[in-house]
Design an enzyme around this catalytic site. Structure first.
Site, short mmCIF file in Angstrom:
data_model
loop_
_atom_site.label_atom_id
_atom_site.label_comp_id
_atom_site.label_asym_id
_atom_site.label_seq_id
_atom_site.Cartn_x
_atom_site.Cartn_y
_atom_site.Cartn_z
N CYS A 77 0.84 -1.20 0.00
CA CYS A 77 0.00 0.00 0.00
C CYS A 77 0.88 1.26 0.00
CB CYS A 77 -0.98 -0.05 1.17
SG CYS A 77 -2.30 1.16 0.98
N HIS A 171 -3.80 -5.11 0.72
CA HIS A 171 -3.29 -5.51 2.04
C HIS A 171 -3.32 -7.02 2.19
CE1 HIS A 171 -2.76 -1.61 4.01
NE2 HIS A 171 -3.75 -1.20 3.23
N GLU A 173 -2.01 -8.69 4.51
CA GLU A 173 -1.92 -9.09 5.92
C GLU A 173 -3.28 -9.23 6.59
OE1 GLU A 173 -1.23 -6.25 4.53
OE2 GLU A 173 -1.35 -4.52 5.87
#
Ligand code: XMP
Length: 534
Positions: A77, A171, A173
């Site tokens: 990002c 993202h 994660e």
């Protein structure tokens, strides 16, 4: 080690988690960290997301030396935008902030360097990902290939033509990117070539050796235990390392759960062999809490009284230890030194909280729960769990043979039942809440639901309600039951019980707990409610 540079995204700690889930040790440091100041050579670097825009006057930037280190770098990002910006690409504000699911089309580059396609290798042509950004790339930097795009982000994923530099706009994660963990795996295991060394089996051996090296052959350590997972695991680890040169102290503050002092004593001392002193200070705590209604004041009183009691007990142990160090033990043997260390069960999230990047104006927080103690007793801190996340602590507990029910135990707040008794705390109120809470938890366990719930407890309300028993009117107290499901307690949903379980709990509480004629179930989520009532 993977170095994660934190630019202040709320998800930064999750990147660390995902690397660890691949058994790769990852360490999060503020984005302003200069490579020359760290004492290890990372095998790869990940740049996190951020609330900033790379063009902001005060936006944070990474040390350009990271690109000269010869190790792979992955930008996520803002991390992608930062890498692009540092390498002369262009970043612009999107028309609309993009927040939510997107489908990324994976573009295979082919060509002479297979590493260009390594990040998404084996992941198919398309995958669902989670986006949250206000800026995006409008032109990639020179020498980068596009390896993924979405309908709104033409440069959603990039890879350098000849160097191991990658950037992704989404993202990986967060769990909303279902294959994100695999992407992180491709990076840390495949591209960086990290080996799966981070396991709790390896951790135990290394940590015990580290503790022994710190404490030497005679040094002693004291520490508080509560019966919770963290302090129990820390205590057992200390015991494994230095035996009875570790002194555990449990303070009974009078607002523990039913029989808790006794149970902790049996478990830690009898079952786990830890050298433990239980101090019953309930009279002192309850007298200081007398008439106190305000929850913050209750917290303060309990916190301060805990320090007083712990300090007094620690001083006794220290005095006895000092004498023994001087004169030897009953047999006159001098095998142990003075108390030099204080054990603290600090976990990695507390460490992250105190070091993470909060923007240029934020000061860095220090994190000592019992700071006063250290000053007076000149004790040095020992924190064996400071690299671990909670589930790693649980795994460690299992390896240390700590009983399963304890390892899976719900959290219990330091101020104990005092913040679950609404209104002033008295021995009688504590008795009512202890009994109701014990029935509640017993029935949850009996129904096999304990592990599905993140936290369950009873609350004693400061009102009286009318009831009927036989042909007599009663005017008694009300118990509220709370049970929530939650990942991290930042948000929580109320738990949907099978009705018959609630029926049995209610019936047992009103029948067995003198003074209660009504039970309610709390159906509030966090936010807007909190988990505890106070
Ligand atoms: P809240 O009520 O803030 O709770 O939604 C989130 C988690 O924190 C625990 N909690 C505390 N733990 N001292 C503690 O050690 C406290 O004063 C305290 N207050 C809340 C709560 O039990 C839940 O797990």
């Amino acid at each position: 080690t993977i170095l994660i540079l934190d630019f202040g995204s709320q998800y930064s700690h999750l990147i660390t988690r995902r690397c660890r889930e691949h058994n790769v040790y990852a360490e999060l440091l503020p984005c302003t960290t200069q490579l020359k100041d760290i004492n290890f050579k990372p095998k790869g670097i990940i740049l996190s997301g951020s609330p900033y825009s790379v063009y902001d006057k005060d936006s944070p930037h990474a040390d350009p030396a990271i690109y000269e280190l010869g190790v792979p770098v992955l930008g996520i990002c803002y991390g992608l935008q930062e890498m692009a910006w540092q390498m002369k690409g262009t970043v612009e504000q999107c028309d609309h902030r993009e927040y939510g699911f997107a489908n990324i089309k994976i573009a295979k580059v082919g060509g002479p360097n297979p590493a260009v396609d390594a990040l998404f290798e084996g992941l198919g042509d398309e995958m669902q990902v989670w986006m949250s950004h206000g800026d995006q790339l409008s032109a990639p930097p020179p020498d980068f290939h596009v390896i993924g795009h979405t309908p709104t982000a033409p440069y959603a994923a990039l890879a350098h033509a000849s160097k191991p530099f990658y950037g992704i706009q989404f993202h990986p994660e967060v769990t909303h990117s279902p294959r994100g963990k695999e992407v992180i795996g491709r990076f840390v295991l495949g591209i960086c070539g990290c080996r799966k060394h981070w396991t709790m089996e390896e951790f135990i051996g290394k940590e015990i050796a580290r503790i022994r090296a710190i404490c030497g052959s005679t040094g002693r350590v004291i520490g508080a235990v509560s019966g919770g997972v963290d302090s129990t695991v820390a205590a057992k680890l200390m015991h494994e390392a230095i035996g009875d040169r570790f002194h555990a102290i449990m303070v009974d503050n009078g607002v523990l759960r039913l029989n808790e002092g006794k149970q902790v004593h049996e478990m830690l001392n009898n079952d786990l062999g830890v050298n433990l002193t239980v101090v019953d200070a309930s009279d002192l705590f309850l007298s200081r809490l007398d008439g106190i209604d305000d929850p913050e004041q209750k917290r303060k009183i309990i916190g301060n009284t805990f320090i007083n009691v712990f300090e007094a007990e620690a001083a006794k142990i220290e005095a006895a230890a000092a004498e023994e160090a001087q004169n030897g033990d009953a047999q006159g043997e001098k095998k142990k030194g003075r108390v030099e260390w204080l054990l603290q069960g600090t976990l990695y999230p507390d460490v992250i909280e105190s070091i993470s990047f909060k923007g240029p104006s934020a000061t860095i927080k220090t994190h000592h729960n019992v700071g006063g103690l250290l000053k007076d007793m000149k004790l040095k801190l020992i924190e064996p769990l400071r690299e671990l996340f909670k589930d790693e602590v649980r795994a460690l507990g299992r390896l240390l043979n700590i009983p399963a029910p304890l390892v899976q135990r719900h959290p219990f707040p330091g101020p104990g039942l005092a913040i679950r008794i609404l209104g002033p705390v008295t021995r009688e109120q504590v008795r009512i809440l202890q009994q109701a809470d014990a029935i509640y938890i017993e029935e949850i366990r009996r129904a096999g639901l304990y592990d599905q719930i993140a936290q369950a407890f009873a609350v004693l309300l400061p009102v009286r309600a009318v009831g009927v028993m036989g042909d007599k009117r009663t005017y008694e107290q009300v118990i509220a039951l709370r049970a929530v499901q939650s990942e991290d307690f930042m948000t929580a949903d109320w738990y949907v019980f099978p009705p018959e379980v609630l029926r049995r709990i209610s019936s047992r509480i009103t029948n067995e707990v003198a003074g209660v004629n009504r039970v309610t179930y709390d159906i509030s989520s966090k936010p807007p409610a909190t988990v505890e009532w106070l």
